[in-house]
Design an enzyme around this catalytic site. Structure first.
Site: not given
Length: 201
Positions: A15, A17, A33, A97, A182
């Protein structure tokens, strides 16, 4: 946050991104990126821009094959070179990223962790709860420590078994802050912006 932050993960599909989008919105940052392998019609940069509305810098390498960057590059007879990947010139905060985890190869000689070390900026490590995540997390934390790359944030993405979270968090230093993101049933701009308005740190 430091002006620039490199977001990596303990593996593929944890997860990164989505977490990058949340941090981009939270810190009012730009996004970059460096290497995109596969999904060129809908890249991670496009997704983050769609989810946040923030500026995204163009990739240094755009590769057709959805594979490890060194493999994707080889298919196109490209050799990824670290000196070709230069930090964007910006005065804004920047979320960078990576692809996969720390030891995803960019070539036969260099890995993602070498790119972080070249930039000399802190890292954020994304963790997701699955069988084996403790091992992968502690190996990643140890690798960053050995390369003297500061771990500014440990990002716990989704729901965690309390004991898994406890063990992983035992091995981070006082300089590392924990961010909890979350589980999202719907991933859209409203959800990302809603989380980014919460006190994450």
């Amino acid at each position: 946050m430091q002006q620039k932050l490199f977001l990596t993960g303990i593996g593929t599909d944890v997860g990164k991104t989505i977490c990058a989008a949340v941090l981009t919105a939270y810190f009012q940052a730009e996004y970059w990126k460096p290497v995109q392998a596969g999904s060129l019609s809908y890249t991670d940069s496009m997704r983050v821009r769609e989810l946040t509305g923030h500026y995204t810098h163009p990739e240094a390498y755009r590769l057709q094959l959805a594979a490890s960057p060194h493999n994707a590059a080889a298919k196109e007879h490209i050799h990824i070179k670290l000196d070709h990947i230069q930090l964007p010139d910006t005065d804004q905060q920047l979320i960078i990223e990576g692809a996969g985890g720390l030891f995803v190869p960019l070539s036969d000689q260099v890995f993602m962790i070498d790119l972080i070390a070249q930039f000399a900026i802190p890292a954020a490590l994304v963790v997701r709860d699955y069988l084996g995540c403790i091992n992968h997390s502690l190996l990643s934390i140890q690798a960053l420590r050995q390369r003297k790359i500061p771990l500014s944030y440990l990002i716990l993405n989704g729901t965690f078994d309390p004991d898994t979270e406890r063990v992983i968090c035992m091995y981070i230093g006082q300089e590392t802050q924990v961010i909890r993101i979350p589980e999202l049933d719907v991933i859209d701009r409203a959800a990302i912006l809603s989380i980014s308005k919460q006190t994450l740190i």
